[in-house]
Design a protein around this motif. Structure first.
Motif, PDB file in Angstrom:
ATOM      1  N   VAL A 202      14.061  -9.346 -23.106  1.00  0.00           N
ATOM      2  CA  VAL A 202      13.663  -9.960 -24.427  1.00  0.00           C
ATOM      3  C   VAL A 202      14.867  -9.880 -25.462  1.00  0.00           C
ATOM      4  O   VAL A 202      15.411  -8.955 -25.682  1.00  0.00           O
ATOM      5  N   SER A 203      15.006 -11.127 -25.898  1.00  0.00           N
ATOM      6  CA  SER A 203      16.114 -11.137 -26.907  1.00  0.00           C
ATOM      7  C   SER A 203      15.640 -10.613 -28.271  1.00  0.00           C
ATOM      8  O   SER A 203      14.448 -10.006 -28.465  1.00  0.00           O
ATOM      9  N   SER A 204      16.850 -10.483 -29.222  1.00  0.00           N
ATOM     10  CA  SER A 204      16.347  -9.980 -30.794  1.00  0.00           C
ATOM     11  C   SER A 204      15.235 -10.589 -31.336  1.00  0.00           C
ATOM     12  O   SER A 204      14.800 -10.017 -32.318  1.00  0.00           O
ATOM     13  N   GLU A 205      15.158 -11.930 -31.085  1.00  0.00           N
ATOM     14  CA  GLU A 205      13.969 -12.520 -31.742  1.00  0.00           C
ATOM     15  C   GLU A 205      12.589 -12.261 -31.078  1.00  0.00           C
ATOM     16  O   GLU A 205      11.705 -13.088 -31.481  1.00  0.00           O
ATOM     17  N   GLY A 206      12.552 -11.658 -30.221  1.00  0.00           N
ATOM     18  CA  GLY A 206      11.116 -11.434 -29.388  1.00  0.00           C
ATOM     19  C   GLY A 206      10.982 -12.329 -28.373  1.00  0.00           C
ATOM     20  O   GLY A 206       9.767 -12.555 -27.853  1.00  0.00           O
ATOM     21  N   VAL A 207      12.128 -13.317 -27.843  1.00  0.00           N
ATOM     22  CA  VAL A 207      11.660 -14.328 -26.819  1.00  0.00           C
ATOM     23  C   VAL A 207      11.819 -13.641 -25.526  1.00  0.00           C
ATOM     24  O   VAL A 207      13.094 -13.100 -25.273  1.00  0.00           O
ATOM     25  N   VAL A 208      11.050 -13.822 -24.551  1.00  0.00           N
ATOM     26  CA  VAL A 208      11.172 -13.412 -23.183  1.00  0.00           C
ATOM     27  C   VAL A 208      12.136 -14.255 -22.564  1.00  0.00           C
ATOM     28  O   VAL A 208      12.043 -15.462 -22.553  1.00  0.00           O
ATOM     29  N   ARG A 209      13.221 -14.020 -22.153  1.00  0.00           N
ATOM     30  CA  ARG A 209      14.214 -14.643 -21.316  1.00  0.00           C
ATOM     31  C   ARG A 209      14.325 -14.284 -20.006  1.00  0.00           C
ATOM     32  O   ARG A 209      14.232 -13.121 -19.477  1.00  0.00           O
ATOM     33  N   PRO A 210      14.873 -15.177 -19.029  1.00  0.00           N
ATOM     34  CA  PRO A 210      14.751 -15.055 -17.621  1.00  0.00           C
ATOM     35  C   PRO A 210      15.784 -14.233 -17.170  1.00  0.00           C
ATOM     36  O   PRO A 210      16.816 -14.137 -18.315  1.00  0.00           O
ATOM     37  N   VAL A 242      15.236 -21.559 -11.963  1.00  0.00           N
ATOM     38  CA  VAL A 242      15.843 -22.744 -12.411  1.00  0.00           C
ATOM     39  C   VAL A 242      17.287 -22.729 -12.190  1.00  0.00           C
ATOM     40  O   VAL A 242      17.953 -21.857 -12.166  1.00  0.00           O
ATOM     41  N   LEU A 243      17.732 -23.820 -11.782  1.00  0.00           N
ATOM     42  CA  LEU A 243      19.322 -24.069 -10.900  1.00  0.00           C
ATOM     43  C   LEU A 243      19.822 -24.811 -12.312  1.00  0.00           C
ATOM     44  O   LEU A 243      19.644 -25.947 -12.752  1.00  0.00           O
ATOM     45  N   GLY A 244      21.120 -24.308 -12.609  1.00  0.00           N
ATOM     46  CA  GLY A 244      22.159 -24.774 -13.496  1.00  0.00           C
ATOM     47  C   GLY A 244      23.530 -25.384 -12.779  1.00  0.00           C
ATOM     48  O   GLY A 244      24.105 -24.612 -12.099  1.00  0.00           O
ATOM     49  N   LYS A 286      18.400 -22.451 -21.464  1.00  0.00           N
ATOM     50  CA  LYS A 286      17.437 -22.712 -22.359  1.00  0.00           C
ATOM     51  C   LYS A 286      16.255 -23.468 -21.565  1.00  0.00           C
ATOM     52  O   LYS A 286      14.986 -22.966 -22.175  1.00  0.00           O
ATOM     53  N   GLU A 287      16.289 -24.225 -20.831  1.00  0.00           N
ATOM     54  CA  GLU A 287      15.088 -24.729 -19.741  1.00  0.00           C
ATOM     55  C   GLU A 287      14.427 -23.646 -19.239  1.00  0.00           C
ATOM     56  O   GLU A 287      13.213 -23.620 -19.202  1.00  0.00           O
ATOM     57  N   GLY A 288      15.083 -22.582 -18.667  1.00  0.00           N
ATOM     58  CA  GLY A 288      14.641 -21.415 -18.230  1.00  0.00           C
ATOM     59  C   GLY A 288      13.600 -20.648 -18.870  1.00  0.00           C
ATOM     60  O   GLY A 288      12.289 -20.097 -18.649  1.00  0.00           O
ATOM     61  N   ILE A 289      14.066 -20.529 -20.379  1.00  0.00           N
ATOM     62  CA  ILE A 289      13.247 -20.038 -21.483  1.00  0.00           C
ATOM     63  C   ILE A 289      11.919 -20.686 -21.793  1.00  0.00           C
ATOM     64  O   ILE A 289      10.991 -20.279 -21.926  1.00  0.00           O
ATOM     65  N   GLY A 290      12.296 -21.812 -21.557  1.00  0.00           N
ATOM     66  CA  GLY A 290      11.283 -22.646 -22.217  1.00  0.00           C
ATOM     67  C   GLY A 290       9.872 -23.193 -21.043  1.00  0.00           C
ATOM     68  O   GLY A 290       8.956 -23.244 -21.387  1.00  0.00           O
ATOM     69  N   VAL A 295      14.086 -16.738 -13.126  1.00  0.00           N
ATOM     70  CA  VAL A 295      15.457 -16.498 -13.012  1.00  0.00           C
ATOM     71  C   VAL A 295      16.351 -17.786 -13.087  1.00  0.00           C
ATOM     72  O   VAL A 295      15.657 -18.768 -12.670  1.00  0.00           O
ATOM     73  N   VAL A 296      17.491 -17.721 -13.712  1.00  0.00           N
ATOM     74  CA  VAL A 296      18.468 -19.009 -13.873  1.00  0.00           C
ATOM     75  C   VAL A 296      19.468 -18.709 -13.069  1.00  0.00           C
ATOM     76  O   VAL A 296      20.517 -17.619 -13.271  1.00  0.00           O
ATOM     77  N   LEU A 297      19.766 -19.541 -12.345  1.00  0.00           N
ATOM     78  CA  LEU A 297      21.078 -19.358 -11.218  1.00  0.00           C
ATOM     79  C   LEU A 297      21.873 -20.369 -11.832  1.00  0.00           C
ATOM     80  O   LEU A 297      21.744 -21.849 -11.499  1.00  0.00           O
TER      81      LEU A 297
END
Length: 410
Positions: A202-210, A242-244, A286-290, A295-297
């Motif tokens: 979870v980021s400092s802004e409270g957003v769940v991140r992969p 999500v793949l980058g 960013k897309e992975g969060i949205g 996981v983002v690879l």
């Protein structure tokens, strides 16, 4: 005299006049006279050229329809003008179901046992000799060095084996195998954390991140392929991915990665060829969060490690991605057959980014299994994944015990 001239002139004039009358008569005979009593001729118009939308040739039997009566394909509801004008996309390939990790490990362990035991057999043969003199111990050292164990680990292993054989007097094949197994496991390490960390947070802004995983390495080591295979491992474990495609410098790298993703239902974020890799990596996270992905690879560029520009770019990619949050894993992909050159690559990459794990590809069909020991000793970083073939599911977590047992199996 004057009368004679006058007679000649009159004769010439008469000849000219008579010739004109003859010519006029001939012309009148050739030109037909217009019969005014005959009916006027019928004039037929030439055929017209077919217009746009009309068929050339005879008319169709069916009645023509207006444009309002023709049923045209309609864009999906809510589509933008650009999406409506775009040509239809080809159907996505059928999504595959990757093999579960457990079954994969059993299959790979069997393959490793068949192809990798050259090193173990050589050591056991030498240790089983009736008399272990200096020449024998030198042969043991040569066997380990040839297998890319490395100079320092080889010297350490030989010294420990000599001491234990002398003290314990181990001579039977069973005793020697057990002794060799213990020493190899001690060198490889059984207490290292070999988990591929993909939990996110979870980021400092409270957003769940992969969870974010950067995959680095030079071209030719199987880096992009490893990224695709790792996606299959995660999908098999029930994770969304999500793949980058941040390797924007190698032609068709993004296409290759997208193909891997489509096979398991993972979306690929990509940019223009030759574009900014850091921007693609940033957008992928960013897309992975949205999408609330697990996981983002991120597959990074892999030009030769001797090019400083690439190393600088790789450091930039990591810094830009970290604007979303910390990178959970940085995996360095190495070709197990490259030996000492692989160690050079490892050193250079470790100076730019903090390597947290190693993936060894092409570990099958070679006696170079000692690279596992050498690269771990060089970087103090564990080998976490190994590739043992060209198949889509030939990537598995590295297990020291299974690896050593395969080396010294009969």
């Amino acid at each position: 005299m004057d009368i004679l001239i006058l007679v000649v002139v009159i004769a010439v004039v008469a000849v000219v006049a008579i010739g004109g009358l003859v010519v006029t008569g001939v012309r009148r005979k050739k030109t037909p006279r217009l019969d005014r009593s005959a009916p006027p001729p019928t004039i037929t118009a030439p055929p017209t050229e077919p217009q746009v939308g009309e068929e050339a040739g005879p008319p169709r039997a069916e009645e023509r329809r207006t444009i309002e009566e023709v049923e045209l394909p309609r864009p999906p509801a809510g589509a933008t003008d650009a999406e409506a004008a775009a040509p239809p996309r080809p159907e996505a390939p059928e999504i595959e179901v990757p093999a579960p990790t457990a079954g994969r490990l059993v299959r790979l362990r069997e393959r490793l046992s068949r192809s990798q035991n050259t090193l173990g057999r050589g050591l056991l043969t030498l240790l089983s000799r009736d008399h272990l003199d200096e020449d024998t111990w030198e042969e043991i050292e040569d066997t380990l060095l040839t297998a890319d164990v490395g100079v320092a680990p080889t010297q350490e292993l030989v010294e420990r084996l000599r001491e234990r054989v002398r003290v314990l007097g181990a001579r039977t094949p069973t005793e020697l195998r057990a002794l060799l197994r213990e020493e190899l496991l001690a060198l490889i390490g059984t207490d290292l954390d070999r988990t591929v960390h993909t939990e996110g947070g979870v980021s400092s802004e409270g957003v769940v991140r992969p969870g974010v995983v950067l995959v680095v390495g030079v071209n030719g080591t199987g880096k992009t392929t490893t990224t695709g295979k790792l996606a299959r491992v995660l999908v098999a474990d029930g994770r969304s991915v999500v793949l980058g495609a941040a390797d924007t410098f190698r032609a068709a790298a993004a296409d290759q990665l997208q193909t891997w993703g489509e096979r398991v239902g993972a979306r690929t974020v990509r940019g223009p060829e030759g574009g900014d890799p850091a921007s693609v990596a940033f957008d992928a996270v960013k897309e992975g969060i949205g999408e609330n992905a697990d996981v983002v690879l991120v597959d990074t560029a892999g030009r030769l490690h001797t090019k400083t520009g690439l190393m600088d770019e790789l450091g930039k990619v990591k810094r830009v991605v970290e604007k979303h949050g910390p990178v959970d894993e940085v995996l360095l992909v190495l070709d197990a057959t490259t030996g000492q050159n692989g160690l050079i690559q490892a050193r250079v990459f470790a100076e730019v980014v903090d390597i947290t794990g190693i993936v060894l590809t092409k570990l099958d069909g070679t006696a170079k299994g000692g690279i596992v020991i050498a690269v771990q000793r060089e970087l103090n970083v564990p080998v976490k994944l190994v590739g043992l073939g060209e198949g889509a599911d030939d990537l598995a977590p590295f297990e020291p015990e299974a690896f050593v047992d395969a080396l010294i199996s009969d």
